[in-house]
Design an enzyme around this catalytic site. Structure first.
Site, PDB file in Angstrom:
ATOM      1  N   CYS A   1       0.688  -1.245  -0.123  1.00  0.00           N
ATOM      2  CA  CYS A   1      -0.093  -0.102   0.077  1.00  0.00           C
ATOM      3  C   CYS A   1       0.750   1.278  -0.255  1.00  0.00           C
ATOM      4  CB  CYS A   1      -0.839  -0.056   1.044  1.00  0.00           C
ATOM      5  SG  CYS A   1      -1.966  -1.490   1.344  1.00  0.00           S
TER       6      CYS A   1
ATOM      7  N   HIS B   1      -3.404   6.859   2.609  1.00  0.00           N
ATOM      8  CA  HIS B   1      -3.779   5.419   2.123  1.00  0.00           C
ATOM      9  C   HIS B   1      -5.206   5.290   2.692  1.00  0.00           C
ATOM     10  CE1 HIS B   1      -4.190   1.683   1.228  1.00  0.00           C
ATOM     11  NE2 HIS B   1      -3.883   1.077   2.080  1.00  0.00           N
TER      12      HIS B   1
ATOM     13  N   ASN C   1     -10.172  -0.483  -0.151  1.00  0.00           N
ATOM     14  CA  ASN C   1      -8.683  -0.162  -0.245  1.00  0.00           C
ATOM     15  C   ASN C   1      -8.172  -0.532  -1.269  1.00  0.00           C
ATOM     16  OD1 ASN C   1      -5.791  -0.678   0.462  1.00  0.00           O
ATOM     17  ND2 ASN C   1      -6.144  -1.286   2.472  1.00  0.00           N
TER      18      ASN C   1
HETATM   19  N1  COA Z   1     -18.378  -9.412   8.581  1.00  0.00           N
HETATM   20  C1  COA Z   1     -19.106 -10.141   9.667  1.00  0.00           C
HETATM   21  N2  COA Z   1     -18.372 -10.021  10.777  1.00  0.00           N
HETATM   22  C2  COA Z   1     -17.080 -10.208  10.680  1.00  0.00           C
HETATM   23  C3  COA Z   1     -16.259  -9.812   9.414  1.00  0.00           C
HETATM   24  C4  COA Z   1     -17.280  -9.448   8.535  1.00  0.00           C
HETATM   25  N3  COA Z   1     -16.740  -9.175   7.185  1.00  0.00           N
HETATM   26  N4  COA Z   1     -15.021  -9.840   9.572  1.00  0.00           N
HETATM   27  C5  COA Z   1     -14.768 -10.539  10.742  1.00  0.00           C
HETATM   28  N5  COA Z   1     -16.048 -10.488  11.571  1.00  0.00           N
HETATM   29  C6  COA Z   1     -16.381 -11.061  12.926  1.00  0.00           C
HETATM   30  C7  COA Z   1     -15.350 -11.718  13.464  1.00  0.00           C
HETATM   31  O1  COA Z   1     -15.333 -13.353  13.187  1.00  0.00           O
HETATM   32  C8  COA Z   1     -15.246 -11.653  14.897  1.00  0.00           C
HETATM   33  O2  COA Z   1     -16.290 -12.247  15.378  1.00  0.00           O
HETATM   34  P1  COA Z   1     -16.420 -13.020  16.809  1.00  0.00           P
HETATM   35  O3  COA Z   1     -15.950 -12.000  17.575  1.00  0.00           O
HETATM   36  O4  COA Z   1     -17.570 -13.672  16.600  1.00  0.00           O
HETATM   37  O5  COA Z   1     -15.227 -14.052  16.876  1.00  0.00           O
HETATM   38  C9  COA Z   1     -15.758 -10.262  14.980  1.00  0.00           C
HETATM   39  O6  COA Z   1     -16.291  -9.924  13.724  1.00  0.00           O
HETATM   40  C10 COA Z   1     -14.572  -9.130  15.145  1.00  0.00           C
HETATM   41  O7  COA Z   1     -13.379  -9.587  14.475  1.00  0.00           O
HETATM   42  P2  COA Z   1     -12.145  -8.921  14.522  1.00  0.00           P
HETATM   43  O8  COA Z   1     -11.220  -9.319  13.535  1.00  0.00           O
HETATM   44  O9  COA Z   1     -11.639  -8.770  16.009  1.00  0.00           O
HETATM   45  O10 COA Z   1     -12.511  -7.248  14.157  1.00  0.00           O
HETATM   46  P3  COA Z   1     -11.832  -5.866  14.375  1.00  0.00           P
HETATM   47  O11 COA Z   1     -12.614  -5.110  15.251  1.00  0.00           O
HETATM   48  O12 COA Z   1     -10.595  -6.103  14.478  1.00  0.00           O
HETATM   49  O13 COA Z   1     -11.920  -5.453  12.915  1.00  0.00           O
HETATM   50  C11 COA Z   1     -10.881  -4.706  11.027  1.00  0.00           C
HETATM   51  C12 COA Z   1     -11.603  -5.976  11.763  1.00  0.00           C
HETATM   52  C13 COA Z   1     -10.224  -5.714   9.823  1.00  0.00           C
HETATM   53  C14 COA Z   1     -11.920  -3.805  10.297  1.00  0.00           C
HETATM   54  C15 COA Z   1      -9.734  -4.257  11.684  1.00  0.00           C
HETATM   55  O14 COA Z   1      -9.151  -4.965  12.340  1.00  0.00           O
HETATM   56  C16 COA Z   1      -9.151  -3.279  10.939  1.00  0.00           C
HETATM   57  O15 COA Z   1      -9.556  -2.452  10.037  1.00  0.00           O
HETATM   58  N6  COA Z   1      -7.609  -3.600  10.788  1.00  0.00           N
HETATM   59  C17 COA Z   1      -6.971  -2.712   9.818  1.00  0.00           C
HETATM   60  C18 COA Z   1      -6.874  -3.605   8.491  1.00  0.00           C
HETATM   61  C19 COA Z   1      -6.183  -2.951   7.304  1.00  0.00           C
HETATM   62  O16 COA Z   1      -6.743  -1.627   7.126  1.00  0.00           O
HETATM   63  N7  COA Z   1      -5.496  -3.387   6.369  1.00  0.00           N
HETATM   64  C20 COA Z   1      -5.136  -2.838   5.341  1.00  0.00           C
HETATM   65  C21 COA Z   1      -3.532  -2.004   5.784  1.00  0.00           C
HETATM   66  S1  COA Z   1      -2.929  -1.749   4.338  1.00  0.00           S
END
Ligand code: COA
Length: 320
Positions: free
Chosen positions: A111, A247, A277
């Site tokens: 990215c 980004h 993204n």
């Molecule tokens: N739809 C519904 N539920 C979802 C899901 C989706 N698309 N993706 C994950 N979940 C669920 C998980 O299974 C989990 O359920 P559980 O609590 O029953 O186990 C719950 O949501 C929480 O998951 P978690 O991974 O802890 O969520 P989070 O609050 O960390 O949010 C992101 C996830 C990806 C949105 C967050 O971590 C994030 O934004 N990270 C940065 C990612 C990024 O920007 N990457 C690229 C950088 S270049």
């Protein structure tokens, strides 16, 4: 002497997929995706390739600059989703647009790739090795997604953005960049394993894997840090900046950076609600929107920052 962006262009994949549409194929919901990321829809490639979108974005940037492809000295494409291991996307763009006199190669900094490539191009021009450069960020991320992994596949989209650069009296003031290889596995996509007459490896490459929370923590720490470093080197403060082009990964990351910099969120334009993204394409697509739709003016101050797999990060201060 400075190096200035004098033309921008972008090209998104044609098919638009809303969160509700995605929820027909993936166990997710508009409510979950919107509230955690700010993403409402994204484009997904059907006919397009990384090369076709990169070439179209390049043509549009050259058209804006009023330059012919035959005049281009250097093409750098930032991508993690090339169409071939070789030839590079840059070489294929060169052939597509007819830039027969250009040096062409790709860079892989995920990215952060566009800003890394921008710095490389800037140095080529500053040293006099080339007179100009076409810098492109292009991705077809949908092809490296595990569509059974709802934690990643809902976040990304396909598209390309380009910038054409030449020497000028104002332009890029400075760029800082860095890499943290030892944390690289928090966001990875493995290529082919070793496979030869002595070892049988898997032929098929893997899909993208992400530790979302680790990536989130890295982004909210590193992005403001490198922006402040670039601002300090430019002898500027956040108040001097008209637009922060970050980004486009997640609205919560952008809000957190705005808070850390004590800068109003209105100075942080976003495309992520309709693009998702797009990795290396995010920054140049946002820049193109600033030029074509948001009325950025010559002399406006722009702070760019990107972060991503590698891990990599970068920031640039530009006098537009
Ligand atoms: N739809 C519904 N539920 C979802 C899901 C989706 N698309 N993706 C994950 N979940 C669920 C998980 O299974 C989990 O359920 P559980 O609590 O029953 O186990 C719950 O949501 C929480 O998951 P978690 O991974 O802890 O969520 P989070 O609050 O960390 O949010 C992101 C996830 C990806 C949105 C967050 O971590 C994030 O934004 N990270 C940065 C990612 C990024 O920007 N990457 C690229 C950088 S270049």
């Amino acid at each position: 002497m400075a190096v200035r962006i004098i033309g921008t262009g972008s090209c998104l994949a044609e098919k638009e997929v809303t969160n509700d549409e995605l929820a027909k194929y993936v166990d997710t919901s508009d409510e979950w995706i919107s509230s955690r990321t700010g993403i409402k829809k994204r484009r997904i490639a059907i006919e397009e390739t990384t090369t076709s979108m990169a070439s179209e974005a390049a043509r549009r940037a050259l058209e804006m600059a009023g330059r012919d492809a035959s005049e281009v000295d250097l093409i750098i494409v930032a991508t993690v989703t090339p169409d071939y291991y070789t030839p590079s996307v840059a070489c294929q763009v060169q052939a597509e647009i007819g830039a027969d006199n250009a040096i062409a190669f790709d860079v892989n900094a995920a990215c952060s790739g566009f800003v890394f490539a921008l710095n490389t191009a800037k140095m080529y021009i500053e040293t006099g090795y080339t007179k100009n450069a076409l810098v492109i960020g292009a991705e077809t991320l949908s092809k490296i997604m595990d569509w059974n992994d709802r934690g990643t596949c809902v976040l990304f989209g396909d598209g390309a953005g380009a910038a054409y650069l030449e020497e000028s009296d104002m332009g890029i003031i400075n760029i800082v960049q860095g890499s943290i290889g030892k944390k690289g596995m928090v966001l990875n996509c493995r290529a082919r394993k070793t496979n030869n007459v002595f070892v049988q490896g898997e032929i098929e490459p893997d899909f993208l894997h992400m530790d979302g929370q680790e990536v989130y923590k890295f982004a909210v720490r590193q992005c403001p840090k490198c922006l402040l470093e670039a601002l300090e080197k430019a002898d500027m403060t956040p108040e001097d900046i008209d637009y922060f082009v970050l980004h486009q990964a997640n609205v919560r990351i952008i809000q957190s950076v705005a808070k850390r910099l004590k800068a109003p969120i209105e100075k942080f334009p976003m495309t992520l609600d309709y693009t998702g993204n797009m990795s290396a394409a995010s920054v140049p697509v946002m820049l193109d929107e600033l030029v074509r739709e948001r009325g950025i003016k010559r002399g406006d101050k722009v702070a760019v920052s990107a972060f991503g797999a590698g891990l990599t990060y970068a920031a640039a201060i530009i006098e537009w």
